[in-house]
Scaffold this active site. Structure first.
Site, PDB file in Angstrom:
ATOM      1  N   PHE A  81       1.356  -0.850   0.058  1.00 20.19           N
ATOM      2  CA  PHE A  81       0.280   0.144   0.306  1.00 20.19           C
ATOM      3  C   PHE A  81       0.801   1.210   0.374  1.00 20.19           C
ATOM      4  O   PHE A  81       2.435   1.399  -0.060  1.00 20.19           O
ATOM      5  CB  PHE A  81      -0.987   0.147   1.034  1.00 20.19           C
ATOM      6  CG  PHE A  81      -0.571  -0.338   2.609  1.00 20.19           C
ATOM      7  CD1 PHE A  81       0.651   0.206   2.884  1.00 20.19           C
ATOM      8  CD2 PHE A  81      -2.008  -0.639   3.687  1.00 20.19           C
ATOM      9  CE1 PHE A  81       1.054  -0.021   4.438  1.00 20.19           C
ATOM     10  CE2 PHE A  81      -1.208  -0.252   4.801  1.00 20.19           C
ATOM     11  CZ  PHE A  81      -0.118   0.311   4.951  1.00 20.19           C
ATOM     12  N   GLU A  82      -0.205   2.553   0.051  1.00 20.09           N
ATOM     13  CA  GLU A  82       0.511   3.313  -0.569  1.00 20.09           C
ATOM     14  C   GLU A  82       1.591   3.381  -1.965  1.00 20.09           C
ATOM     15  O   GLU A  82       3.026   4.178  -1.301  1.00 20.09           O
ATOM     16  CB  GLU A  82       1.108   4.658   1.319  1.00 20.09           C
ATOM     17  CG  GLU A  82       0.285   4.522   2.356  1.00 20.09           C
ATOM     18  CD  GLU A  82       0.985   5.001   3.245  1.00 20.09           C
ATOM     19  OE1 GLU A  82       2.073   6.198   3.311  1.00 20.09           O
ATOM     20  OE2 GLU A  82       0.080   5.192   4.433  1.00 20.09           O
ATOM     21  N   GLY A  83       1.481   3.262  -2.923  1.00 20.31           N
ATOM     22  CA  GLY A  83       2.175   2.841  -3.797  1.00 20.31           C
ATOM     23  C   GLY A  83       2.819   1.584  -3.742  1.00 20.31           C
ATOM     24  O   GLY A  83       3.633   1.442  -2.905  1.00 20.31           O
TER      25      GLY A  83
END
Ligand SMILES: Cc1cc2nc3c(=O)[nH]c(=O)nc-3n(C[C@H](O)[C@H](O)[C@H](O)COP(=O)(O)OP(=O)(O)OC[C@H]3O[C@@H](n4cnc5c(N)ncnc54)[C@H](O)[C@@H]3O)c2cc1C
Length: 589
Positions: A400-402
């Site tokens: 997550f978060e890229g």
């Protein structure tokens, strides 16, 4: 990107607002931004002690309880209330609104402390601060801040960030949730978001929707959970961070008043990326906290466990794991705090540095979890000990978060953009693909390659001369490979021309070299500052920095070599074959 609202620390902002990481691709080391290693501001130091002590006091006696929350996949309401009572929802909110106004550096340290006990706790408070209400801090109007921040600071309102959808993960620009503007300026919002952290407990959502206005395609909105038409789904049954709330969040013709548009209409994609960029140090801090715990557990386990008549801590293969875990923790810590301080010092262009710190720290903590469990071996495999939970909990950090893959491409393409922009003929031809590296994948301009300038190496050599003698060799490695990186970037642009955007194998290698350079320079700076300050553990830090540099040199040399000599074509073909057959082709029987 808006600068962080935090008070500047002692680190000067990079000269001319340049990105330290992007400059590496041009053969430049902006040493004035990296040396000396930044100090935490005095006010944060004062505040941090009581906060981290309170966290330890509260969480340390509750490890069995936290493991139970992991099993039942829930944080009970009274537990969340206790987090509120400790002020953990107001960490980065300015004091005027009732928060602690911690800098990014101090905030990352708090998340390191909570993660050293439990990742789900970090996620509940981290998703609230790092992404849930960060947009309000960065882009909110004074009126919006007055309306929401006091309640967000106390945790009366918990925040969540709603971007991802079933059809839009990494390709966040393809969201389908939409909002249409009414004649009175209000909006009607419809759609469904998935995998929203804090989705089931949040009162305040930062929501991204397609608006397709003349001003742009996507707009950000501040939406309250209690408004008609807002609902959330069941708590997801996850592999890790199980106690943290993850749900769908649905919007059925929700009326959003005009005063709840966040940032400019049509500029929501920029708002989303700015939030994610500035939030990545929280995730990095969490990874560092996990590593510190794993190192402590590994030391205790290795000393206690006896085999072949000896403590296993005496065996070289066990010692190598403990040493490597320590190297990676020091390196991750060095880069995470450096990036946090760059943000705190008013740097405006730090997205590549933030991506590098996230990629490095997330990989490092997962390797640490693997090795610590391996040292504990059979015991580590038993759920009675924390290793398996930490292994499950840390897995999410590269997703997550890229995702780490997307961030690798982002790092490489952002660096290459600078190289290309240095030449007028390139700027016109390849500019399009770099305007937004994430959105620009696969979009190509026409590039007629001309020979680029050789890296001049501006800024090079100065570090080695000014560093303490025991670190000069390490500095020489980074100086040499900074020039090598710029040459490789230059050659790639010449070799591939307009096809550069499709060369993911090459981009990946380039990003890996750049990450090692940036992380290595942070390690170097920190060891140098520790030595100059006469820190009692400075000698060990200097030795560690030298070892990290030698390891980094081998990795960088290999990545650069493989830009020319590789099996990429064969690998692509093999993938093609397996995909065409929908799986593995052979059977020995
Ligand atoms: C526990 C959890 C909590 C989350 N919390 C939130 C939240 O609070 N808010 C929110 O909005 N979202 C949240 N997410 C969503 C998260 O951000 C996405 O999972 C993430 O962005 C990746 O999207 P995806 O899972 O759809 O993967 P995909 O985009 O489908 O990617 C699948 C794989 O393909 C790779 N890939 C994709 N595109 C490319 C490309 N161009 N080149 C090379 N490789 C590529 C990816 O790296 C990945 O390995 C959460 C997810 C989870 C699991």
């Amino acid at each position: 990107m808006s600068p962080s609202p935090s008070v500047p620390s002692t680190t000067p902002a990079p000269a001319g607002g340049e990105s330290v990481a992007k400059q590496l691709f041009l053969g430049n080391i902006l040493e004035e931004a990296l040396f000396p290693y930044p100090q935490i501001r005095a006010r944060d130091r004062e505040l941090l002690g009581p906060v981290t002590d309170a966290i330890d006091e509260f969480l340390a006696p509750r490890h069995a309880e936290l493991a139970h929350y992991d099993r039942i996949a829930e944080q009970p309401a009274d537990f969340i209330q206790a987090l509120r009572d400790m002020g953990l929802f107001g960490l980065i909110i300015p004091e005027t609104y009732g928060g602690m106004d911690l800098s990014n550096g101090a905030y990352a340290r708090v998340l390191a402390q909570t993660s050293s006990h439990d990742s789900s706790v970090s996620l509940t408070i981290g998703a609230h601060s790092s992404i849930g209400m960060k947009g309000l801090l960065l882009f909110g109007t004074d009126e919006q801040k007055r309306r929401y921040l006091p309640r967000l600071a106390t945790g009366e309102m918990i925040a969540a960030f709603c971007l991802t959808e079933a059809g839009a993960g990494s390709d966040a620009a393809s969201i389908r949730t939409h909002a249409t503007r009414n004649a009175d300026g209000s909006w009607v919002l419809s759609g469904e978001k998935i995998w929203i952290t804090n989705g089931g407990i949040a009162d305040f959502y930062t929501v991204f929707a397609r608006t397709d206005t003349p001003e742009g395609k996507i707009t950000a909105f501040l939406v309250e959970a209690k408004w008609p038409g807002v609902s959330h789904g069941q708590h997801e049954d996850k592999m890790g961070i199980r106690a943290s709330s993850t749900t769908t969040v649905a919007f059925a013709d929700v009326r959003v008043p005009p005063e709840n548009v966040l940032g400019p209409v049509g500029k929501g994609f920029k708002v989303a990326m700015s939030i994610l960029n500035s939030g990545r140090t929280g995730l990095g801090g969490g990874a560092v906290g996990g590593m510190r715990t794993l190192i402590r557990l590994a030391c205790a386990q290795a000393k206690e466990r006896k085999q072949f008549g000896k403590s296993i801590a005496e065996f070289g293969l066990v010692r190598a794991k403990i040493a490597q875990m320590t190297l990676e923790c020091f390196a991750a810590e060095s880069v995470v705090w450096m990036v946090a301080h760059l943000i705190d010092s008013g740097a405006t262009d730090y997205s590549v540095e933030a991506a590098m710190s996230k990629v490095f720290a997330s990989r490092a903590v997962q390797r640490c979890a693997y090795e610590a469990l391996q040292i504990a071996a059979g015991n580590g495999f038993m759920r009675e000990l924390p290793y398996e939970q930490i292994t499950r909990d840390t897995r999410i950090l590269s997703i997550f978060e890229g995702t780490n893959e997307i961030l690798h491409l982002y790092i490489a393409l952002s660096g290459l953009k600078g190289v290309g922009a240095g030449l007028t003929e390139l700027r016109a031809a390849v500019g399009d693909i770099f305007n937004d590296p994430i959105k620009g994948f696969g979009v190509l301009g026409g590039y007629t390659g001309k020979r680029l300038r050789e890296a001049t190496g501006y800024g090079i050599d100065r570090i080695a001369r000014e560093l303490s003698p025991r670190l000069r060799k390490a500095a020489g490695i980074y100086e040499k490979y900074t020039v090598e990186l710029s040459k490789a970037a230059d050659q790639l642009l010449r070799r591939y021309g307009k096809r550069i955007a499709d060369q993911q194998h090459a981009q990946n290698r380039l990003a890996d070299v750049a990450i090692d350079l940036f992380v290595g320079l942070c390690v170097l700076s920190r060891a140098d500052s520790l030595e100059r300050a006469g820190n009692p553990a400075a000698a060990e830090a200097v030795a560690l920095a030298a070892t990290f540099a030698r390891q980094a040199r081998r990795r960088m040399a290999r990545s650069l070599r493989e830009l020319d000599r590789n099996e990429d074509e064969a690998i692509e073909q093999l993938a093609g074959t397996v995909l065409a057959h929908d799986g593995y082709l052979w059977d020995v029987i």
